[in-house]
Design an enzyme around this catalytic site. Structure first.
Site, mmCIF file in Angstrom:
data_model
loop_
_atom_site.group_PDB
_atom_site.id
_atom_site.type_symbol
_atom_site.label_atom_id
_atom_site.label_comp_id
_atom_site.label_asym_id
_atom_site.label_seq_id
_atom_site.Cartn_x
_atom_site.Cartn_y
_atom_site.Cartn_z
ATOM 1 N N ASN A 47 46.591 9.717 49.599
ATOM 2 C CA ASN A 47 47.810 8.914 49.692
ATOM 3 C C ASN A 47 48.214 8.860 51.165
ATOM 4 O O ASN A 47 48.720 9.839 51.703
ATOM 5 C CB ASN A 47 48.901 9.576 48.832
ATOM 6 C CG ASN A 47 50.256 8.901 48.987
ATOM 7 O OD1 ASN A 47 50.347 7.811 49.558
ATOM 8 N ND2 ASN A 47 51.302 9.537 48.483
ATOM 9 N N TRP A 48 47.978 7.714 51.783
ATOM 10 C CA TRP A 48 48.250 7.604 53.223
ATOM 11 C C TRP A 48 49.729 7.346 53.524
ATOM 12 O O TRP A 48 50.115 7.248 54.691
ATOM 13 C CB TRP A 48 47.359 6.518 53.844
ATOM 14 C CG TRP A 48 45.934 6.950 54.008
ATOM 15 C CD1 TRP A 48 45.440 8.215 53.811
ATOM 16 C CD2 TRP A 48 44.814 6.151 54.414
ATOM 17 N NE1 TRP A 48 44.089 8.235 54.062
ATOM 18 C CE2 TRP A 48 43.681 6.981 54.444
ATOM 19 C CE3 TRP A 48 44.674 4.804 54.760
ATOM 20 C CZ2 TRP A 48 42.413 6.512 54.798
ATOM 21 C CZ3 TRP A 48 43.415 4.333 55.114
ATOM 22 C CH2 TRP A 48 42.296 5.182 55.138
ATOM 23 N N LYS A 49 50.535 7.158 52.502
ATOM 24 C CA LYS A 49 51.980 6.941 52.686
ATOM 25 C C LYS A 49 52.227 5.862 53.766
ATOM 26 O O LYS A 49 51.453 4.904 53.851
ATOM 27 C CB LYS A 49 52.675 8.266 53.028
ATOM 28 C CG LYS A 49 52.327 9.362 52.010
ATOM 29 C CD LYS A 49 53.161 10.595 52.127
ATOM 30 C CE LYS A 49 52.693 11.608 51.089
ATOM 31 N NZ LYS A 49 53.530 12.778 50.992
ATOM 32 N N HIS A 89 56.061 8.638 42.456
ATOM 33 C CA HIS A 89 55.863 9.636 43.519
ATOM 34 C C HIS A 89 57.227 10.226 43.892
ATOM 35 O O HIS A 89 58.241 9.525 43.891
ATOM 36 C CB HIS A 89 55.204 8.991 44.742
ATOM 37 C CG HIS A 89 54.802 10.021 45.754
ATOM 38 N ND1 HIS A 89 55.700 10.546 46.654
ATOM 39 C CD2 HIS A 89 53.631 10.667 45.959
ATOM 40 C CE1 HIS A 89 55.082 11.471 47.375
ATOM 41 N NE2 HIS A 89 53.829 11.560 46.975
ATOM 42 N N GLU A 129 58.617 10.883 46.562
ATOM 43 C CA GLU A 129 59.365 10.192 47.621
ATOM 44 C C GLU A 129 60.051 8.939 47.075
ATOM 45 O O GLU A 129 61.130 8.563 47.539
ATOM 46 C CB GLU A 129 58.425 9.883 48.799
ATOM 47 C CG GLU A 129 58.119 11.165 49.584
ATOM 48 C CD GLU A 129 56.703 11.271 50.110
ATOM 49 O OE1 GLU A 129 56.040 10.244 50.292
ATOM 50 O OE2 GLU A 129 56.260 12.421 50.330
ATOM 51 N N GLU A 147 52.785 17.121 41.034
ATOM 52 C CA GLU A 147 53.090 17.375 42.437
ATOM 53 C C GLU A 147 54.456 18.043 42.541
ATOM 54 O O GLU A 147 55.492 17.342 42.569
ATOM 55 C CB GLU A 147 53.122 16.066 43.216
ATOM 56 C CG GLU A 147 51.808 15.312 43.198
ATOM 57 C CD GLU A 147 51.699 14.360 44.388
ATOM 58 O OE1 GLU A 147 50.811 14.561 45.208
ATOM 59 O OE2 GLU A 147 52.527 13.450 44.498
ATOM 60 N N GLY A 172 54.032 18.130 51.530
ATOM 61 C CA GLY A 172 54.241 18.011 52.974
ATOM 62 C C GLY A 172 54.855 19.243 53.608
ATOM 63 O O GLY A 172 55.297 19.200 54.758
ATOM 64 N N SER A 190 50.330 19.782 49.532
ATOM 65 C CA SER A 190 49.723 20.618 50.580
ATOM 66 C C SER A 190 48.287 21.044 50.277
ATOM 67 O O SER A 190 47.880 22.162 50.595
ATOM 68 C CB SER A 190 50.611 21.844 50.860
ATOM 69 O OG SER A 190 51.862 21.418 51.375
ATOM 70 N N GLY A 228 48.112 14.105 50.673
ATOM 71 C CA GLY A 228 48.858 13.328 51.658
ATOM 72 C C GLY A 228 48.365 13.642 53.061
ATOM 73 O O GLY A 228 47.347 13.131 53.528
ATOM 74 N N GLY A 229 49.067 14.558 53.741
ATOM 75 C CA GLY A 229 48.800 14.858 55.153
ATOM 76 C C GLY A 229 47.339 15.084 55.500
ATOM 77 O O GLY A 229 46.822 14.529 56.473
HETATM 78 P P1 PGA Z 1 50.853 16.397 51.007
HETATM 79 O O1 PGA Z 1 51.352 15.164 50.105
HETATM 80 O O2 PGA Z 1 49.383 16.597 50.707
HETATM 81 O O3 PGA Z 1 51.109 15.988 52.402
HETATM 82 O O4 PGA Z 1 51.658 17.600 50.570
HETATM 83 C C1 PGA Z 1 50.918 14.984 48.784
HETATM 84 C C2 PGA Z 1 51.531 13.739 48.189
HETATM 85 O O5 PGA Z 1 52.686 13.439 48.515
HETATM 86 O O6 PGA Z 1 50.912 13.019 47.382
#
Ligand code: PGA
Length: 251
Positions: free
Chosen positions: A8-10, A97, A99, A170, A176, A215, A236-237
């Site tokens: 997930n590149w957000k 998600h 966010e 998640e 994150g 993470s 994500g990251g």
């Molecule tokens: P993260 O994000 O790996 O940076 O914790 C995961 C996500 O939000 O899907």
């Protein structure tokens, strides 16, 4: 069913950056993608087609969207429909998600609408669920997961194909933050989700993929992938660099 290794590149990467990372990823994984794993890249909308043009040239790769709006077209400024996502090469879309739930304030029933609409318009849907740290401290993890599943899957037909629906657990406090959930927390949550899926869909519930996200990094991916009922990861990251994501994909 293959494990799903999703990035997930957000709100990261221009078209050029997305092209560069996608190409680098294909190079790094060339001849090394395990047969039982599929790679899914979820770029921002603007880079969806560019990433698809590169990645869909190889078997085992797909692209998806981070969001959709549950209407075919119309006066919905700033929104994107499933057919637009599909035209750009998208096969999957995320819904719920954390966010979107916590930063944009999307309510549970709206998440459920997106899941149902995306599915009925030809996308495979990834429903994201998970508790906040306060909910965990209050002992409400299963209540939150049950509510997210009940509302998020409310419009999923009983005859849905197991490949078309994915659940991503998640925990919000692990996204994150560098704080990954303990293996025992992951096993417990995924076991609960599995039981709920079997109750909703019968034996098919056993085939629906449950991803862990929060993470995930190259140095914890092998342990996480080895846990019961973990059918992939949503990263994500650590998915932003081809080098670290390719290590996770092959972990
Ligand atoms: P993260 O994000 O790996 O940076 O914790 C995961 C996500 O939000 O899907």
């Amino acid at each position: 069913m293959n494990k799903l290794m999703a990035a997930n590149w957000k709100m990261h990467k221009t078209i050029k950056e997305a092209e560069a990372t996608a190409s680098e990823l294909l190079d790094l994984l060339s001849g090394k993608l395990p047969e039982d794993r599929d790679v899914l890249i979820i770029p921002p909308f603007t880079a969806l087609k560019a990433a698809a043009d590169i990645l869909l040239t190889r078997l085992g790769y797909s692209v998806g969207a981070q969001n959709l709006y549950p209407e075919e077209k119309g006066a919905f400024t700033g929104e994107i429909s499933p057919s637009m996502i599909k035209e750009a090469g998208g096969r999957f879309a995320l819904a719920g998600h954390s966010e979107r739930r916590h930063v944009m304030g999307e309510p549970d029933d709206f998440v459920g609408k997106k899941v149902g609409f995306g599915l009925s318009h030809g996308l495979a849907m990834i429903l994201c669920i998970g508790e906040t740290i306060d909910e965990r401290k209050a002992g409400e993890v299963e209540d939150v997961l049950k509510r997210h599943l009940d509302t998020g899957l409310a419009e999923v037909p009983a005859d849905v194909n197991a490949e078309e629906i994915v659940v991503a657990y998640e925990p919000v406090w692990a996204i994150g933050t560098g704080e990954v959930a303990k293996p025992s927390d992951i096993v417990e949550a995924h076991g609960f989700v599995r039981k709920e899926l079997e109750e909703k869909f019968g034996p098919k519930g056993n085939a629906i993929r449950i991803l862990y996200g929060g993470s995930v990094k190259p140095d914890n991916a092998t342990e996480i992938m080895g846990l019961d009922n973990v059918d992939g990861v949503l990263v994500g990251g650590a998915s932003l660099q081809a080098d670290s994501f390719s290590k996770i994909v092959t972990a």
